[in-house]
Structures are given as C-alpha cells and as structure tokens.
Design a protein around this motif. Sequence first.
Motif, PDB file in Angstrom:
ATOM      1  N   VAL A   1      -1.857  -2.825 -11.594  1.00  0.00           N
ATOM      2  CA  VAL A   1      -1.265  -3.945 -10.863  1.00  0.00           C
ATOM      3  C   VAL A   1      -2.330  -4.644 -10.027  1.00  0.00           C
ATOM      4  CG1 VAL A   1       0.396  -4.597  -9.085  1.00  0.00           C
ATOM      5  CG2 VAL A   1       1.039  -2.952 -10.837  1.00  0.00           C
ATOM      6  N   LEU A   2      -3.286  -3.888  -9.514  1.00  0.00           N
ATOM      7  CA  LEU A   2      -4.297  -4.453  -8.613  1.00  0.00           C
ATOM      8  C   LEU A   2      -5.364  -5.265  -9.342  1.00  0.00           C
ATOM      9  CD1 LEU A   2      -5.099  -1.751  -5.890  1.00  0.00           C
ATOM     10  CD2 LEU A   2      -3.695  -3.796  -5.698  1.00  0.00           C
ATOM     11  N   TYR A   3      -5.814  -4.788 -10.484  1.00  0.00           N
ATOM     12  CA  TYR A   3      -6.965  -5.407 -11.136  1.00  0.00           C
ATOM     13  C   TYR A   3      -6.553  -6.572 -12.041  1.00  0.00           C
ATOM     14  CZ  TYR A   3     -10.490  -2.093  -9.577  1.00  0.00           C
ATOM     15  OH  TYR A   3     -11.372  -1.374  -8.805  1.00  0.00           O
ATOM     16  N   PRO A   4      -7.480  -7.510 -12.330  1.00  0.00           N
ATOM     17  CA  PRO A   4      -7.191  -8.604 -13.262  1.00  0.00           C
ATOM     18  C   PRO A   4      -6.821  -8.084 -14.653  1.00  0.00           C
ATOM     19  CG  PRO A   4      -9.212  -9.048 -12.044  1.00  0.00           C
ATOM     20  CD  PRO A   4      -8.829  -7.639 -11.728  1.00  0.00           C
TER      21      PRO A   4
ATOM     22  N   GLY B   1      -4.579  -7.502  -5.842  1.00  0.00           N
ATOM     23  CA  GLY B   1      -5.170  -7.315  -4.518  1.00  0.00           C
ATOM     24  C   GLY B   1      -5.072  -8.559  -3.662  1.00  0.00           C
ATOM     25  N   GLU B   2      -5.090  -9.731  -4.307  1.00  0.00           N
ATOM     26  CA  GLU B   2      -4.976 -10.982  -3.553  1.00  0.00           C
ATOM     27  C   GLU B   2      -3.586 -11.128  -2.937  1.00  0.00           C
ATOM     28  OE1 GLU B   2      -6.019 -13.842  -6.487  1.00  0.00           O
ATOM     29  OE2 GLU B   2      -8.187 -13.490  -6.286  1.00  0.00           O
ATOM     30  N   LEU B   3      -2.564 -10.718  -3.685  1.00  0.00           N
ATOM     31  CA  LEU B   3      -1.208 -10.764  -3.137  1.00  0.00           C
ATOM     32  C   LEU B   3      -1.082  -9.831  -1.936  1.00  0.00           C
ATOM     33  CD1 LEU B   3       1.263 -10.872  -6.164  1.00  0.00           C
ATOM     34  CD2 LEU B   3       0.932 -12.595  -4.398  1.00  0.00           C
ATOM     35  N   VAL B   4      -1.648  -8.643  -2.047  1.00  0.00           N
ATOM     36  CA  VAL B   4      -1.596  -7.693  -0.935  1.00  0.00           C
ATOM     37  C   VAL B   4      -2.250  -8.295   0.300  1.00  0.00           C
ATOM     38  CG1 VAL B   4      -2.380  -5.445  -0.117  1.00  0.00           C
ATOM     39  CG2 VAL B   4      -1.528  -5.687  -2.457  1.00  0.00           C
ATOM     40  N   ALA B   5      -3.443  -8.885   0.116  1.00  0.00           N
ATOM     41  CA  ALA B   5      -4.169  -9.461   1.245  1.00  0.00           C
ATOM     42  C   ALA B   5      -3.391 -10.606   1.877  1.00  0.00           C
ATOM     43  CB  ALA B   5      -5.544  -9.934   0.788  1.00  0.00           C
TER      44      ALA B   5
ATOM     45  N   VAL C   1     -11.806  -6.474  -1.228  1.00  0.00           N
ATOM     46  CA  VAL C   1     -12.508  -7.723  -1.503  1.00  0.00           C
ATOM     47  C   VAL C   1     -11.626  -8.926  -1.169  1.00  0.00           C
ATOM     48  CG1 VAL C   1     -13.538  -9.139  -3.331  1.00  0.00           C
ATOM     49  CG2 VAL C   1     -13.984  -6.674  -3.250  1.00  0.00           C
ATOM     50  N   ALA C   2     -10.351  -8.847  -1.518  1.00  0.00           N
ATOM     51  CA  ALA C   2      -9.440  -9.957  -1.231  1.00  0.00           C
ATOM     52  C   ALA C   2      -9.271 -10.152   0.274  1.00  0.00           C
ATOM     53  CB  ALA C   2      -8.091  -9.703  -1.896  1.00  0.00           C
ATOM     54  N   CYS C   3      -9.182  -9.057   1.020  1.00  0.00           N
ATOM     55  CA  CYS C   3      -9.061  -9.172   2.476  1.00  0.00           C
ATOM     56  C   CYS C   3     -10.291  -9.824   3.075  1.00  0.00           C
ATOM     57  CB  CYS C   3      -8.832  -7.789   3.094  1.00  0.00           C
ATOM     58  SG  CYS C   3      -7.164  -7.150   2.850  1.00  0.00           S
ATOM     59  N   GLU C   4     -11.443  -9.425   2.610  1.00  0.00           N
ATOM     60  CA  GLU C   4     -12.686 -10.019   3.118  1.00  0.00           C
ATOM     61  C   GLU C   4     -12.711 -11.521   2.873  1.00  0.00           C
ATOM     62  OE1 GLU C   4     -17.437  -9.107   2.680  1.00  0.00           O
ATOM     63  OE2 GLU C   4     -16.222  -9.250   0.861  1.00  0.00           O
ATOM     64  N   LYS C   5     -12.259 -11.954   1.693  1.00  0.00           N
ATOM     65  CA  LYS C   5     -12.312 -13.363   1.337  1.00  0.00           C
ATOM     66  C   LYS C   5     -11.438 -14.225   2.231  1.00  0.00           C
ATOM     67  CE  LYS C   5     -13.580 -13.055  -3.558  1.00  0.00           C
ATOM     68  NZ  LYS C   5     -13.135 -13.291  -4.964  1.00  0.00           N
ATOM     69  N   ILE C   6     -10.312 -13.676   2.700  1.00  0.00           N
ATOM     70  CA  ILE C   6      -9.396 -14.505   3.505  1.00  0.00           C
ATOM     71  C   ILE C   6      -9.538 -14.235   5.003  1.00  0.00           C
ATOM     72  CG2 ILE C   6      -7.768 -14.686   1.608  1.00  0.00           C
ATOM     73  CD1 ILE C   6      -5.951 -12.736   3.048  1.00  0.00           C
TER      74      ILE C   6
ATOM     75  N   LEU D   1     -10.869   4.083   3.815  1.00  0.00           N
ATOM     76  CA  LEU D   1     -11.761   5.042   3.174  1.00  0.00           C
ATOM     77  C   LEU D   1     -11.991   4.450   1.787  1.00  0.00           C
ATOM     78  CD1 LEU D   1     -10.053   8.417   4.154  1.00  0.00           C
ATOM     79  CD2 LEU D   1     -12.214   7.539   5.015  1.00  0.00           C
ATOM     80  N   PRO D   2     -13.152   3.818   1.538  1.00  0.00           N
ATOM     81  CA  PRO D   2     -13.303   2.981   0.346  1.00  0.00           C
ATOM     82  C   PRO D   2     -13.349   3.776  -0.945  1.00  0.00           C
ATOM     83  CG  PRO D   2     -15.392   3.183   1.509  1.00  0.00           C
ATOM     84  CD  PRO D   2     -14.352   3.835   2.383  1.00  0.00           C
ATOM     85  N   GLY D   3     -13.024   3.091  -2.030  1.00  0.00           N
ATOM     86  CA  GLY D   3     -13.056   3.676  -3.365  1.00  0.00           C
ATOM     87  C   GLY D   3     -12.649   2.640  -4.384  1.00  0.00           C
ATOM     88  N   GLY D   4     -13.034   2.852  -5.627  1.00  0.00           N
ATOM     89  CA  GLY D   4     -12.768   1.869  -6.666  1.00  0.00           C
ATOM     90  C   GLY D   4     -11.304   1.574  -6.875  1.00  0.00           C
ATOM     91  N   HIS D   5     -10.443   2.508  -6.560  1.00  0.00           N
ATOM     92  CA  HIS D   5      -9.009   2.313  -6.801  1.00  0.00           C
ATOM     93  C   HIS D   5      -8.425   1.201  -5.941  1.00  0.00           C
ATOM     94  CE1 HIS D   5     -10.094   6.558  -7.561  1.00  0.00           C
ATOM     95  NE2 HIS D   5      -9.402   6.375  -8.662  1.00  0.00           N
ATOM     96  N   ILE D   6      -9.018   0.958  -4.787  1.00  0.00           N
ATOM     97  CA  ILE D   6      -8.467  -0.047  -3.874  1.00  0.00           C
ATOM     98  C   ILE D   6      -9.434  -1.203  -3.640  1.00  0.00           C
ATOM     99  CG2 ILE D   6      -6.901   1.505  -2.653  1.00  0.00           C
ATOM    100  CD1 ILE D   6      -9.094   1.816  -0.509  1.00  0.00           C
ATOM    101  N   SER D   7     -10.517  -1.266  -4.410  1.00  0.00           N
ATOM    102  CA  SER D   7     -11.526  -2.316  -4.211  1.00  0.00           C
ATOM    103  C   SER D   7     -10.952  -3.731  -4.261  1.00  0.00           C
ATOM    104  CB  SER D   7     -12.640  -2.166  -5.248  1.00  0.00           C
ATOM    105  OG  SER D   7     -13.373  -0.979  -5.026  1.00  0.00           O
ATOM    106  N   PRO D   8      -9.989  -4.044  -5.149  1.00  0.00           N
ATOM    107  CA  PRO D   8      -9.445  -5.409  -5.144  1.00  0.00           C
ATOM    108  C   PRO D   8      -8.823  -5.801  -3.804  1.00  0.00           C
ATOM    109  CG  PRO D   8      -8.858  -4.301  -7.180  1.00  0.00           C
ATOM    110  CD  PRO D   8      -9.460  -3.257  -6.283  1.00  0.00           C
ATOM    111  N   VAL D   9      -8.194  -4.858  -3.131  1.00  0.00           N
ATOM    112  CA  VAL D   9      -7.590  -5.157  -1.831  1.00  0.00           C
ATOM    113  C   VAL D   9      -8.683  -5.442  -0.800  1.00  0.00           C
ATOM    114  CG1 VAL D   9      -6.159  -4.265   0.035  1.00  0.00           C
ATOM    115  CG2 VAL D   9      -5.558  -3.786  -2.346  1.00  0.00           C
TER     116      VAL D   9
END
Length: 589
Positions: free
Chosen positions: A203-206, A55-59, A83-88, A73-81
Amino acid sequence: MGHWGQGSTGGTLGTLGVGRTLGMGDTTGTLGTLGALGTAGTLGQVDTASPRHGGELVAEVLRAHGVPVLFTLPGGHISPVLVACEKIGIRVVDTPARGHRRLRRRRRVAAASASPPSPRAPVSPTAVTAVKNAQMAESPCCLLGGPGRSPGHPSAPSVPGPCVNRCCRLRACATSSPTLRRAIATATGGTPGPVFVELPIDVLYPFHVVQKELGAPNPPGAAGEARPVQLCSELLSRAQRPLVLVGSQALLPPTPAEELRSALLSLGVPCYLGGAARGLLPPECPLLLRHGRREALRQADLVLLAGTVCDFRLSYGRLFGRGAAVVAVNRDRAQLLRNADVFWKPRLAVQGDPASFVLDLARALQGFAAPKEWLERLRESDSDRDRQIRAKALVPPPCHLNPLLLLQALEQLLPPQSLLVADGGDFVGTAAYVLRPRRPLAWLDPGPFGTLGVGGGFALGAKLCRPEAEVWVLYGDGSLGFSLMEFDTFVRHKVPVIALVGNDAGWTQISREQLPLLGSAVGCRLSYSDYHAVAAALGGRGDTGDVGDIEDRVLAVLRAAQAECHQGHPVLVNALLGPSDFREGSVSV
C-alpha cells in the motif's frame, strides 16, 4: 457524566465531561483521490505508471491534523512515509521520543520499522515497551509500522492488543485517509492512549515498485450530568478537613492548565499534585502541599481524587481515614474503581473528565474555602519537613556529594521557563522532595509503568516542543545506561539539554530494600563511571560533579552547564554522590 456514547470521528470527538467537546483538528484538507495506487480520477482505477504512493496520503493526513514532528526508528518498510513527510514540511527525527506529546497537548506520531531479527514483524520490539508506557501514562500517540502485506498475504501479528487502545491496518490507498483519521480520533479521544496502524508495504510503495518486488497483487465521551457535581459540592461544603489529589489525567485536553489552576485556587482546598500535574500550582501557592501526604490522607474527612488512581502510589486505597468520603473522577472506568471494595469504597465515583469536573465544582462553590485551621496544620507540617531536609543537606557524606545539597543548589538556579525530565530511581525519588516545577506541564516522568530509559526521548521531545525552555534530565546512573547514547541524537539535531546524573555507583533504590530484607546487594553495584567523558566523545559537553561538599562550587558547576546549554551544546554533569540515608526504608516494588 456517567454515560459514555459514541461520538463522531469527523470534525469532533464527541463530548467528554460536563458538555465539553474534544476537537480533532481540521481533517478537511485537500487529500486528493488516488484510486487504488495511482492518480486516476476514478476510484479503484490504477495508474500503473504513477510515481505517487500511499506514504503521501499518510503524510497529508498527519499534516491536516497539525502533526509537526514524526519520530522514527527508520527502515525500508516505512521509508515512503518518512520521505513524504519531509517533502511537505513535517520534521523527521530519527529516534524514539515520548515527552513531545505530553507537552504540546497535540497529536504525536511515531513510525517504527520492522525488528532487525524478524523482518516480518510489524515493529521492532523496542517500540513495544514505549507504547505500553504511553498507554499506562494515558499519553496519546499513533504508532505507524510495517511491514505486512495487504489481505491475501500472511503477515506477523500486530503490536500486542493489550499494549494499545486500538490496532488497525491500511488495506488500500483508497481507504487509508479515513482509517488514519479514525485512528487519530481514537488516540486522542476519551481516555487517550496509543493506537497502532499497520502499513502494508504494497500500500505504501508506488505500483511499479510493488509489481517488480512483490508481484501484482469511536471515541467515548461522557454526557455531562450536573448531579454528580451537586453531590460533591454538598459533601465538600460540609467537610472540615478536605483534600484534593490531582493526577496526570487532569492535564489532558480540552481544559487549559490555566483554567484548572484558577478553579483549584477558587476552591481553596489544600492540594497534592502528582505526575504531570506537578507545577500546576506555583511553588509559593499556600494551597500546595508536597510532604506528609500519607498522614494528611489519614486525617482528611473528604478526599477528591481528580484523575488520581488508587494503585501502588496510594497504597491501593489503604491510606484513607475511617469514615472519610472519597470522591473519585476518572475518564477510565477500570482506573476509577481500581481496588474499590478491597481497601476502599468511593462515596461518589464519576466517570468523566477530572478537569471539567473541578471547573464545574468551583463554579458551584464560589466563595468556599477549607477551614483555616486545617490548612494551617498542613502548612506547618509541610514547613517542618522542608526544615528537616535542609538540615540533612548540610550533613557531609564520607565521600563525594550529598544528593540533597546538589538538588537544593539546582532548585536555586532553575529559571521560570525550566522543564524537568525524571528518569531514575533513588536520585529522582530524592529530587521529588526538593525540586519544584515552575509552571504547568514542566515535569515529565514515565508514569505508573515506571519504565527506565525514557529520559533521552522525553528530553528530546520536550526541547523540540518548547525550544525556549531550559530542559534538565534527572538521571540515576542505572537509568542513564538506557539512553546515554541519545547524546549523539542531541548533537546531530542540535538539541541543547542538560543531563544531571546522580551517580552513586549503584541501583540504590533496589538495594535499599534488597539488602535489609535479604542480606545482600548482589546485582545492585555499579561503578563511578566517567559518563561525562562519553557525552563529550559524542560531541556534547561533560563535567564531573565530584567537587567536594562546597555549595559555591556546586553552584558554579551547574551555572557552567547552563552557560554551555545556552550556547547550543548538550551537557552532561556527572555528579558523584556519597551514601545517604534520606530515603532509607523506601520500597521499590
């Protein structure tokens, strides 16, 4: 301009129309090398303890491309994206919004989770309609979705291929950045449109999360030839009754709207503006025509279709006069020749960027202007129709408000920085005759797909893109039902917009055809519901427009809505409308 070639997907998107380059933005930022799922220095080596994730790479790719907002439209499948977007520093807005990209002329990205009824589906079915609408409107966006796993694991089919310009999948962290860059290039290059990128959860999650939960496991561009411009300039210079129809596609990058406006003014040819092109010429411009397009097309001896398509909006090409020379310019070959050799035949068909073509045409015909008599005839016809509309606005209906009177009051109050979002049938159709966008890219409608319910998302995106604008959403009472709950979004995210609801208690555009043809209005009846009370219950401001046919009182209600909006509150004006025969005979199919 007829040649399409593959351009680079690195720093540019190749050329599109008359030698112009579509820039892709800076993609050279430091994105780092994560290996497969970790931070090891060697490509492919996995650091199993690393907290970093795909998700960090995507962001980081989104930030490198200048994406300021991620709609979701939020959901657990895309949560890493998310959260990463919010951080940057990429703003995350939890609602679908479509107007943002059209106005910013920049990349728009949305992330959608899986469908609640089917957790293996890549995106919710609610996203598919919005994506198809974006494709038909040539609105570039990148839809990120889950939840499939990487190769070796079965997943559900992606978004249907016909709904997007391209589908692709991130297969590993090591290749995610170039895959996303290519997807964004496809979305913004050539004929823009939506691209779907599937983000597998492994691919998204640690790595440690994946191991615990799942187990270890080219954009086209026109080459730009001068000859089509020369042929068109020869045809135009001989024409006695020329006409230009400008469509939404002409407002796409790379040509700034101001340059296209200057070119049209230089050409001196009467113009009709459609879709996103409304507002390109100022309301007082003598070349701008708003009424009588059908008759003008029958009389014209040359018609330039600059991004306008011969579909249902032009009666499939049946409106052109006998012997008229039609020059069509469009980025998309299928749209360029839509219904050709059925009801019409182009004298010249150019596959390329309409705006660039118009700019070159203006340079080739410096000092040209359409015959004065032709322009005066069209202007007089336009003025006659305006007088008829003003007269009809003074006729009181048997109950409630005359829609023309209401819209004329709004026309008086619209400030220069206003922006209009159109979401409805009969009421919006009436508004198109009365309201005049004050500047380019100040009118948003769903485009030819005609999807109802876009109003809330369009208004949200418009206000986020242009915080200084006074955003009005023109709703029919039928279309309002699809996005009334977006007032919750407006309130939570402090997005002040004004919704003007033309409440005539019916699906009137449908009944205007159904009742005379079939003798029944079944399914077309609604109620004079208290929509303003719903907006107020969600934390907004609401008022009713059932104020009698008194213009001063109508103006007072609209001014009060503007005042509330300027204080930071989203407002809904529920205007109760009486019956009107203004659009009698209009057809909805």
